[in-house]
Design a protein around this motif. Structure first.
Motif, PDB file in Angstrom:
ATOM      1  N   ARG A   1       0.841  -1.199   0.000  1.00  0.00           N
ATOM      2  CA  ARG A   1       0.000   0.000   0.000  1.00  0.00           C
ATOM      3  C   ARG A   1       0.884   1.261   0.000  1.00  0.00           C
ATOM      4  O   ARG A   1       1.882   1.333   0.716  1.00  0.00           O
ATOM      5  N   LEU A   2       0.480   2.221  -0.805  1.00  0.00           N
ATOM      6  CA  LEU A   2       1.138   3.520  -0.858  1.00  0.00           C
ATOM      7  C   LEU A   2       0.199   4.553  -0.256  1.00  0.00           C
ATOM      8  O   LEU A   2      -0.916   4.748  -0.745  1.00  0.00           O
ATOM      9  N   THR A   3       0.623   5.204   0.831  1.00  0.00           N
ATOM     10  CA  THR A   3      -0.174   6.239   1.474  1.00  0.00           C
ATOM     11  C   THR A   3       0.371   7.600   1.071  1.00  0.00           C
ATOM     12  O   THR A   3       1.549   7.896   1.303  1.00  0.00           O
ATOM     13  N   LEU A   4      -0.472   8.404   0.441  1.00  0.00           N
ATOM     14  CA  LEU A   4      -0.094   9.745   0.009  1.00  0.00           C
ATOM     15  C   LEU A   4      -0.838  10.766   0.849  1.00  0.00           C
ATOM     16  O   LEU A   4      -2.044  10.632   1.091  1.00  0.00           O
ATOM     17  N   ARG A   5      -0.126  11.799   1.284  1.00  0.00           N
ATOM     18  CA  ARG A   5      -0.769  12.858   2.076  1.00  0.00           C
ATOM     19  C   ARG A   5      -0.305  14.207   1.549  1.00  0.00           C
ATOM     20  O   ARG A   5       0.889  14.437   1.360  1.00  0.00           O
ATOM     21  N   ARG A   6      -1.271  15.061   1.331  1.00  0.00           N
ATOM     22  CA  ARG A   6      -0.988  16.433   0.908  1.00  0.00           C
ATOM     23  C   ARG A   6      -1.947  17.342   1.666  1.00  0.00           C
ATOM     24  O   ARG A   6      -3.166  17.281   1.467  1.00  0.00           O
TER      25      ARG A   6
ATOM     26  N   GLU B   1      -4.978   6.196   0.116  1.00  0.00           N
ATOM     27  CA  GLU B   1      -4.206   4.960   0.098  1.00  0.00           C
ATOM     28  C   GLU B   1      -4.409   4.263  -1.245  1.00  0.00           C
ATOM     29  O   GLU B   1      -5.541   4.069  -1.681  1.00  0.00           O
ATOM     30  N   LEU B   2      -3.292   3.880  -1.881  1.00  0.00           N
ATOM     31  CA  LEU B   2      -3.326   3.174  -3.160  1.00  0.00           C
ATOM     32  C   LEU B   2      -2.624   1.831  -3.002  1.00  0.00           C
ATOM     33  O   LEU B   2      -1.781   1.658  -2.109  1.00  0.00           O
ATOM     34  N   GLU B   3      -2.949   0.898  -3.887  1.00  0.00           N
ATOM     35  CA  GLU B   3      -2.353  -0.439  -3.846  1.00  0.00           C
ATOM     36  C   GLU B   3      -1.555  -0.661  -5.126  1.00  0.00           C
ATOM     37  O   GLU B   3      -2.029  -0.379  -6.216  1.00  0.00           O
TER      38      GLU B   3
END
Length: 339
Positions: free
Chosen positions: A132-137, A143-145
């Motif tokens: 899982r890739l967690t992106l925060r802005r 959350e992307l897989e």
């Protein structure tokens, strides 16, 4: 009268207070927006530092929201091996270049669109088969897989094998049909269409001398021919039989051991060696009596085959001709058909 005077005196002050409240809310909102913008600017600046480690290669992949996840910033994000990216957000699409840098506050994903300003995101990539890739802005998090990059854990159907191929700039597993592996004996004879093996002195004596048995192998057709000459010569005494994947061959015509049965049994070993265990080729005639002629032996013979080629047919000015014959390819000297 005094009350009237007090109200008159307070009116400017009340008016000023009502003006100040909206201004303060707007100021706070502006301050919050400015803070977010400053944070993003700092993140971008940090991520762009030349001294920070480049983590881009480990973030390559095709990312999508996990099944059942609510919608977010991105519907699909491709981080490609050539450091370019594509993303979809609803009906909108964007492309450009990316990098992931290690900073004091963690990895930062920096997207530089081909048109528009650079954006950066706090990025945390997990581990596992589908990390899982967690992106925060700012206050937005998604959350992307990531889809698998290799063949670990991929089960292909029978007759298919997994290989890593690049599609849309991102590596991934692909199951493709594979040709069945060649039997060992065919692999040993690969590279040429016709092979000849000379089994010395295995046929019964003729004028006191044992004759040779000649066998021809056609690997691509899984056939073997045996005769008193190589394939095509004296065809009346030639036997042919199919070769099994394990290299064995066994031809039987009719049942039992009656005169006139033709038999050929043997094997081709893993290194291409031809072994004949039994050979019986006879032609029978009915004249004033019934009689047969031919060759028969149960003497085991073995020989390594050599690549053979057929010489060209020759035509003479007198009108005569001579048919070509088979010789080892090393003896052709430009007189053979084909290679």
């Amino acid at each position: 009268m005094q009350s009237l005077l007090v109200m008159t005196a307070l009116r400017p002050l009340l008016h000023t207070t009502w003006l100040v409240v909206p201004f303060a809310i707007a100021l706070l909102a502006c301050s919050a927006e400015s803070s977010e913008a400053d944070d993003e600017a700092i993140e971008t600046d940090e991520a762009a530092q030349t001294g920070s480690a480049d983590l881009s290669a480990s973030y390559v992949g095709r990312f999508q929201p996990p099944p059942g996840a609510p919608g977010g910033m991105f519907a699909e994000l491709l981080l490609k091996t050539d450091r370019s990216y594509e993303l979809r957000a609803g009906a909108a699409a964007e492309a450009g270049s990316f990098r992931v840098r290690a900073t004091s506050t963690g990895p930062k994903l920096v997207l530089s669109p081909s048109t528009g300003g650079t954006r950066s995101y706090h990025a945390a990539l997990g581990a596992g088969y589908r990390p899982r890739l967690t992106l925060r802005r700012g206050r937005t998090t998604q959350e992307l897989e990531r889809e698998p990059l290799g063949c670990d854990g991929v089960a292909c159907t029978a007759g298919h094998a997994c290989a890593v191929e690049e599609r849309r700039g991102v590596p991934g597993p692909v199951c493709s049909a594979v040709a069945p592996a060649l039997p060992a004996w065919r692999a040993a004879l690969a590279g040429h269409d016709v092979w000849g093996a000379t089994l010395h002195g295995v046929l019964e004596p003729y004028s006191g001398i044992r004759k040779n048995l000649y066998c021809t192998v056609l690997p691509t057709m899984s056939l073997v021919y045996c005769n008193t000459m190589w394939v095509g010569e004296h065809a009346t005494l030639q036997l042919s039989v199919g070769v099994a994947p394990d290299g064995t061959f066994d031809r039987r015509v009719g049942a039992g051991t009656a005169v006139g049965d033709q038999k050929l049994r043997g094997r081709i070993e893993a290194d291409g060696t031809v072994v004949v265990e039994f050979f019986d080729a006879q032609t029978c005639y009915q004249t004033s009596s019934f009689w047969c002629e031919g060759h028969k032996t149960d003497m085991v013979g073995r020989a390594a085959p050599v690549a053979i080629c057929r010489t060209r047919d020759e035509y003479f000015a007198s009108g005569g001709s001579a048919s070509g014959y088979w010789v080892p390819c090393t003896e052709c000297r430009d007189r053979c058909v084909g290679p």
